[in-house]
Design a protein around this motif. Structure first.
Motif, mmCIF file in Angstrom:
data_model
loop_
_atom_site.group_PDB
_atom_site.id
_atom_site.type_symbol
_atom_site.label_atom_id
_atom_site.label_comp_id
_atom_site.label_asym_id
_atom_site.label_seq_id
_atom_site.Cartn_x
_atom_site.Cartn_y
_atom_site.Cartn_z
ATOM 1 N N PHE A 306 0.831 -1.210 0.000
ATOM 2 C CA PHE A 306 0.000 0.000 0.000
ATOM 3 C C PHE A 306 0.864 1.257 0.000
ATOM 4 N N ILE A 307 1.964 1.176 0.743
ATOM 5 C CA ILE A 307 2.869 2.330 0.775
ATOM 6 C C ILE A 307 3.528 2.499 -0.587
ATOM 7 N N GLY A 308 4.022 1.381 -1.109
ATOM 8 C CA GLY A 308 4.761 1.414 -2.369
ATOM 9 C C GLY A 308 3.863 1.726 -3.562
ATOM 10 N N ASP A 309 2.769 1.021 -3.697
ATOM 11 C CA ASP A 309 1.926 1.163 -4.890
ATOM 12 C C ASP A 309 1.008 2.371 -4.839
ATOM 13 N N PHE A 310 0.523 2.691 -3.651
ATOM 14 C CA PHE A 310 -0.497 3.740 -3.561
ATOM 15 C C PHE A 310 0.024 5.040 -2.993
ATOM 16 N N GLY A 311 1.290 5.021 -2.571
ATOM 17 C CA GLY A 311 1.862 6.242 -2.018
ATOM 18 C C GLY A 311 1.221 6.672 -0.710
ATOM 19 N N LEU A 312 0.709 5.711 0.046
ATOM 20 C CA LEU A 312 0.076 6.073 1.317
ATOM 21 C C LEU A 312 1.133 6.271 2.392
ATOM 22 N N SER A 313 0.759 7.007 3.435
ATOM 23 C CA SER A 313 1.661 7.142 4.575
ATOM 24 C C SER A 313 1.670 5.817 5.330
ATOM 25 N N ALA A 314 2.726 5.611 6.121
ATOM 26 C CA ALA A 314 2.827 4.379 6.903
ATOM 27 C C ALA A 314 1.619 4.261 7.822
ATOM 28 N N TYR A 315 1.196 5.410 8.335
ATOM 29 C CA TYR A 315 0.066 5.389 9.260
ATOM 30 C C TYR A 315 -1.208 4.924 8.558
ATOM 31 N N ASP A 316 -1.518 5.575 7.424
ATOM 32 C CA ASP A 316 -2.742 5.192 6.694
ATOM 33 C C ASP A 316 -2.682 3.732 6.247
ATOM 34 N N ALA A 317 -1.511 3.329 5.775
ATOM 35 C CA ALA A 317 -1.372 1.947 5.325
ATOM 36 C C ALA A 317 -1.628 0.995 6.489
ATOM 37 N N GLY A 318 -1.155 1.383 7.669
ATOM 38 C CA GLY A 318 -1.376 0.550 8.861
ATOM 39 C C GLY A 318 -2.852 0.434 9.181
ATOM 40 N N VAL A 319 -3.550 1.578 9.128
ATOM 41 C CA VAL A 319 -4.982 1.563 9.432
ATOM 42 C C VAL A 319 -5.728 0.697 8.419
ATOM 43 N N LEU A 320 -5.399 0.878 7.144
ATOM 44 C CA LEU A 320 -6.139 0.175 6.090
ATOM 45 C C LEU A 320 -5.840 -1.324 6.042
ATOM 46 N N THR A 321 -4.749 -1.745 6.679
ATOM 47 C CA THR A 321 -4.438 -3.178 6.668
ATOM 48 C C THR A 321 -4.704 -3.820 8.027
ATOM 49 N N ALA A 322 -5.416 -3.081 8.882
ATOM 50 C CA ALA A 322 -5.704 -3.623 10.219
ATOM 51 C C ALA A 322 -6.540 -4.885 10.126
ATOM 52 N N SER A 323 -7.328 -4.998 9.079
ATOM 53 C CA SER A 323 -8.000 -6.271 8.851
ATOM 54 C C SER A 323 -7.976 -6.557 7.364
ATOM 55 N N ARG A 324 -8.047 -7.836 7.070
ATOM 56 C CA ARG A 324 -8.001 -8.268 5.683
ATOM 57 C C ARG A 324 -9.181 -7.686 4.916
ATOM 58 N N GLU A 325 -10.340 -7.648 5.551
ATOM 59 C CA GLU A 325 -11.558 -7.170 4.905
ATOM 60 C C GLU A 325 -11.459 -5.678 4.577
ATOM 61 N N LEU A 326 -10.885 -4.921 5.515
ATOM 62 C CA LEU A 326 -10.757 -3.482 5.295
ATOM 63 C C LEU A 326 -9.811 -3.227 4.120
ATOM 64 N N GLY A 327 -8.704 -3.940 4.108
ATOM 65 C CA GLY A 327 -7.746 -3.803 3.012
ATOM 66 C C GLY A 327 -8.393 -4.153 1.677
ATOM 67 N N ASP A 328 -9.154 -5.227 1.681
ATOM 68 C CA ASP A 328 -9.841 -5.639 0.446
ATOM 69 C C ASP A 328 -10.817 -4.561 -0.011
ATOM 70 N N TYR A 329 -11.548 -4.015 0.928
ATOM 71 C CA TYR A 329 -12.533 -2.972 0.632
ATOM 72 C C TYR A 329 -11.841 -1.790 -0.038
ATOM 73 N N TYR A 330 -10.763 -1.400 0.599
ATOM 74 C CA TYR A 330 -10.037 -0.236 0.097
ATOM 75 C C TYR A 330 -9.522 -0.482 -1.329
ATOM 76 N N GLU A 331 -8.940 -1.635 -1.511
ATOM 77 C CA GLU A 331 -8.393 -1.935 -2.841
ATOM 78 C C GLU A 331 -9.482 -1.970 -3.903
ATOM 79 N N HIS A 332 -10.609 -2.452 -3.504
ATOM 80 C CA HIS A 332 -11.767 -2.508 -4.384
ATOM 81 C C HIS A 332 -12.174 -1.104 -4.831
#
Lengths: 478, 95, 483
Positions: A306-332
């Motif tokens: 998420f940091i590498g591909d989407f240019g997100l901050s470490a913090y945002d990437a951490g929040v968005l990957t806190a669960s598999r479902e949340l990460g999937d949602y975001y990527e969607h």
């Protein structure tokens, strides 16, 4: 005197199998007392354990995901002690040869820095039942529904030096077990809990101080508070010349303190020996490879991506990957939107997270799906609506009023981008506020906001804010 | 006598067995003679011998994860000394 | 009727010479008349037996009967029987009615067998004389002043006295073979893992194995075949297919290699008992076998090894008897500790408590390596010596016991003397091997047994070897006076 705290955690994660580790009874939570305690769970005479293969597979997943050694041969042992919630008088656990050995895990701390925490081992065992201390004719009631639920006990090295690190580590494991779908991680129901081993020593000392074990902590907040209390308590004892006693303690969340557990006072001699009712668990290479092939992308990998591909901050990437479902949602969302990763991140961690929070729902129960959210954000990107209006549209979507386009149409929320239309509104506002206009022109710059507000009000927020700013500036300058 | 009264009492406590004052002497004597007897094992040369936990040279069979036990609480609690509201009762436990 | 073997009874039932109900009634009346002096039954299930017999008769009438349909049997009271008290010979379970059947029980039920009742036994199978039962000692039908052996003493006495043609037993250190020898019948302890342990109340899980006590090896083959085989409810149950034991009984013994461990024939063996064993070896020579001497040097350590391993496992297995979910609870416990200590102190008898204490001690901190781990290593030594012996011989033979039955009370004061009585049988359990005892003579009017030991899963061969002997001898047909 400077003190250093040393913390190790023993995390108990209930594995989310449908049946128990050694019996065919259900593991579902919340049933009537003892209706899910079959003869094996009750320790009836003549009953024998037969190992649930799914529990083994889930333990192997954890081992593989943490780069640990997965034992090709592990052994179940009996831990002998008497307690009413332990029907057989022994707990079937693993002692000398656990299924998962020697791994480590990277933990991201609050400030974004990382630390490695060593995993001593993770072993399979059966959970005990529950003693209910409410008054039953002055007695304790025993419910054995939970007895025999599979647990993975994850034992860390004493690598943590403060309560915050301990919590961060526990959260990391919590996220991981849910990614792996090996535990539901439900802390209210006790599916994920820990014992904390806490000691203090003089800074620079090589040897460990005497530790106490705080039992059964079932929230991140309690872990932090219990450790902090315990550290203070031990330092107080040492500074007043006393000695810390090795003991088991219980955290009382109401009083926010730990106290010694009377029931565990007696020095325990568990008399471990290999359980003769069970044979060694022998895992073939092919079995382990098959499980390795089913491993999902792990939180740390996803975060880095998420940091590498989407240019997100470490913090945002951490929040968005806190669960598999949340990460999937975001990527969607990002996929449907065809980019705009930062905008999508702001919305998912902002408006969406807020709405979920207020409704007490998790991401899988969201009233607005990733496609709907992406479509709405598409209207922000193409300037059909402003970011501010988007919040209203989102709220309407949340309460089920339709798609973004339907709501925009029905409410007439389409952004006004026609320069002449905006100019005519500005003219009206200026004409209606001669006093403010005079003040502004005599130097009260702050009144600019007033005019913006008036224009937006007159257009019901639909005017393109950037255009409003620019045109107002020109007109007010006269 | 290879075992002391205190040792025997602590073993009895671990095993949750009541031994009355009248019995203790006899219990110490017999348990001592058994421990002395099994002490013969120390004469065996077992260097490089792997301990044998089980006579079967097999690995543990893994069961499919499915529920096959239905609720039979009422039948199972027929044998229970004291039950209330579906719970097994024991004297008050203080944690 | 009661003098017939299972094979004979089966033919009679199929030919309708008499019905299972008649047979069952006859045996129930014998139990009624004769068991007062023997005390071989703890519970007689007359009503259930007659119902099962009637059902078996119908099954036979429909032409659906198998070789065991309608044949009565008795179960050692260690096997859980649904709806019937299962006491394990203990006050602890005096009030315990099992809600389920052991696999052994359900398999024999499915075969159409008729349960007459539950037989007496040493408490939790801990004993070699059947004197530790809460329900009083069992008497040997050959001489009521002597013991029938243990722990399956009730099963042995019932079969010897022709109260039942077959009874189930369990063998942890000799508990089938030793009583079979002392009452003059055939006892089979199969390979560990051959018969399911599900529903068999555990004494020492790595040693316990269910088996049968019958008059002949042929009968044992019939019943063993029905009760053996893989059970998904027992992790230690072997998936190896069960051969047709009955089909190979007649095979020739020409060229059979018999080994006699020299340690079995030492000075500890009664001289007349020894003569009986040697006479039996001569019969095998006549049948074409070669007999040689082998050595099991660690045999002497089998008893101390057993008295570490078995009590260790037992101390843990018996922890479930805590007065909470089933079984005996003391009156008015003051607190939890009192509940545990008095329920267990009052519910268990002396020998059981002794073994729990021994087992707790050898597993406790500081002693584990010296006792438990050491015993596991010696156990491996013993198993290794058997493996080596079976590279040269097909069957090991020797006495089952050092001497014929002793008098009641003769060995109760010193546990070690009692333990040493199992010197020839215990090693077999430690190694998980199958063992058979068959009657091979009378010493001072009391039966003695010949023990046959084979490699793992060699039951078919052992039964064949036992059967051929029984065709050449009549010791198994001798009947105690008065029965």
């Amino acid at each position: 005197m400077e003190w250093e705290t040393v913390i190790g955690l023993e995390i108990h994660a209930q594995l989310n199998t449908v049946s128990k580790i050694f019996s065919g009874a259900s593991t579902a939570y919340g049933a009537e007392p003892n209706t899910q305690a079959c003869l094996v769970d009750l320790g009836y005479p003549g009953q024998l354990p037969v190992l649930n293969g799914e529990a083994v597979a889930k333990a192997v997943k954890f081992g593989l995901a943490t780069g640990s050694k997965v034992a090709r041969r592990s052994v179940f042992a009996r831990k002998n002690y008497f307690y009413p919630d332990l029907p057989k008088g022994y707990q079937i656990s693993q002692f000398e040869l656990p299924i998962v050995q020697e791994g480590k895990i990277e933990v991201v701390l609050e400030d974004g820095s990382t630390m490695l925490v060593g995993l001593t081992r993770a072993h399979l065992e059966e959970d005990a039942g529950k003693s209910l201390h409410e008054d039953f004719k002055g007695k304790t009631g025993v419910d054995l529904n939970r007895a025999g639920t599979p647990l993975l006990e994850i034992v860390s090295e004493p690598d943590m030096r403060n309560a915050k690190q301990a919590v961060a580590y526990m959260k990391t494991i919590h996220t991981l077990v849910r990614y792996l779908d090996i535990s539901d991680g439900n802390m209210q129901e006790g599916s994920f809990r820990c014992d904390a081993n806490v000691s203090v020593r003089r800074k620079g000392s090589e040897t460990f101080g005497t530790r106490s074990e705080i039992k059964n902590l079932n929230s991140f907040r309690f872990v932090e508070r219990a450790i902090n209390f315990e550290v203070e308590r031990q330092i107080d004892i040492l500074e007043s010349g006393g000695k810390v006693v090795q003991e088991t303690r219980l955290y009382d969340s109401v009083k926010d303190e730990t106290r010694s557990m009377r029931s565990k006072e007696e020095a325990n001699d568990y008399r471990y020996f290999p359980d003769p009712d069970l044979l060694p668990v022998v895992l073939e290479e092919g079995y382990i490879e098959d499980i390795a092939a089913t491993l999902p992308e792990l939180p740390a990998q996803k975060r880095a991506r998420f940091i590498g591909d989407f240019g997100l901050s470490a913090y945002d990437a951490g929040v968005l990957t806190a669960s598999r479902e949340l990460g999937d949602y975001y990527e969607h969302v990002v996929e449907r939107l065809g980019g705009e990763a930062k905008l999508a991140s702001n919305w998912v961690t902002g408006e969406l997270a807020g709405a979920l929070n207020r409704a007490g729902l998790d991401i899988s129960q969201s009233a607005v799906g990733p496609q709907a959210l992406a479509d709405m954000l598409g209207r922000v990107v193409d300037n059909t609506i402003s970011g501010k209006i988007a919040k209203d549209v989102f709220e309407a979507m949340w309460s089920g009023e339709g798609t973004a386009d339907e709501i925009i149409d029905a409410r007439g929320l389409k952004q006004i981008t026609d320069t002449s239309a905006i100019e005519s509104v500005i003219d009206q506002v200026m004409a209606a506020s001669p006093g403010q206009l005079a003040d502004y022109r005599s130097g009260k710059d702050k009144l600019f906001g007033y005019f913006v507000g008036q224009v937006m009000k007159a257009t019901q927020g639909k005017a393109n804010p950037a255009q409003v700013n620019e045109l107002l500036r020109q007109k007010l300058a006269g | 006598m290879s075992l002391t009264k205190q040792e025997v009492e602590s073993v009895a406590r671990l095993a949750r067995l009541e031994i009355t004052e009248g019995e203790i002497g006899r219990v110490v004597e017999k348990l001592s003679s058994i421990i002395d007897f099994v002490d013969q094992l120390q004469t065996a040369n077992t260097d490089d011998v792997m301990p044998m936990a089980h006579p079967l040279d097999m690995g543990q069979r893994l069961r499919t994860d499915e529920i096959f036990e239905a609720d039979q609480r009422n039948r199972y609690q027929v044998n229970a000394p004291e039950v209330e509201a579906g719970l097994y009762l024991v004297p008050k436990v203080i944690e | 009727m009661h003098k017939k073997t299972i094979a004979e009874l089966s033919r009679s039932l199929q030919a309708r010479e008499f019905s299972s109900v008649e047979l069952t009634r006859h045996l129930l009346s014998r139990i009624d008349a004769l068991d007062g002096g023997l005390n071989s039954f703890i519970t007689v299930t007359a009503e259930g037996a007659l119902a099962a017999a009637a059902a078996a008769d119908e099954r036979i009438a429909r032409g659906e009967g198998g070789p065991l349909t309608g044949i009565p049997l008795a179960h050692k009271d260690i096997f859980c029987t649904e709806g019937v008290r299962t006491s394990c010979g203990s006050r602890m379970l005096d009030n315990f009615v099992s809600p389920y059947d052991a696999t052994v029980v359900s398999r024999l039920k499915d075969a159409g067998m008729v349960m007459l009742g539950k037989t007496n036994m040493d408490e939790f199978a801990m004993g070699s004389s059947n004197e530790t039962s809460f329900y009083g000692p069992v008497h040997n039908p050959w001489d009521l002043k002597t013991v029938p052996g243990g722990s399956s003493g009730g099963s042995a006495a019932a079969v010897a006295a022709r109260l039942a043609p077959v009874a189930t037993g369990t063998d942890t250190g000799g508990s089938i073979r030793q009583p079979a020898a002392l009452v003059g019948i055939t006892g089979v302890k199969p390979t560990y893992g051959r018969v399911s342990r599900y529903g068999m109340i555990a004494f020492a899980s790595s040693l316990d194995q269910a088996g049968v006590l019958t008059r002949t090896a042929e009968d044992a083959a019939l019943v063993l075949e029905a009760m053996s085989g893989f059970d998904p409810r027992d992790s230690t149950s072997s998936p190896a297919p069960v051969p047709c034991y009955h089909g190979s009984l007649q095979e020739s013994l020409e060229g059979l290699r018999v080994g006699v461990p020299e340690e079995f024939m030492d000075e500890g063996l009664d001289s007349e008992n020894r003569a009986a064993v040697e006479a039996a070896l001569d019969v095998y020579r006549a049948l074409g076998a070669t007999v040689s001497t082998v050595s099991l040097p660690s045999l002497a350590l089998s008893v101390p090894t057993y008295y570490v391993v078995a009590p260790a496992e037992a101390s843990s297995n018996l922890s479930r008897f805590d007065g909470v979910r089933f079984g005996y609870r003391c009156d008015d416990p003051a607190d939890l500790l009192d509940l545990y200590q008095r329920s267990r102190g009052e519910g268990f008898g002396d020998e059981v408590k002794r073994r729990i204490m021994t087992g707790t001690y050898v597993l406790s901190a500081g002693y584990y390596d010296a006792y438990y781990l050491k015993a596991q290593k010696v156990r491996e030594l013993i198993a290794r010596e058997f493996r080596q012996a079976f590279q040269h011989v097909d069957v090991l033979m020797g006495p089952t016991t050092p001497a014929p039955a002793f008098e009641l009370g003769a060995k109760t004061t010193d546990p070690i003397t009692m333990y040493l009585n199992d010197i020839y049988t215990i090693a077999v359990n430690l190694a998980g091997l199958p063992g058979v005892s068959i009657p091979c003579g009378l010493v001072q009017g009391l039966p003695v047994g010949l023990q046959l030991i084979g490699p793992h899963f060699s039951e078919a061969r052992l039964l064949n070897v036992a059967h051929r002997y029984q065709q050449e001898s009549d010791w198994h047909q001798r009947l105690p006076v008065g029965y």
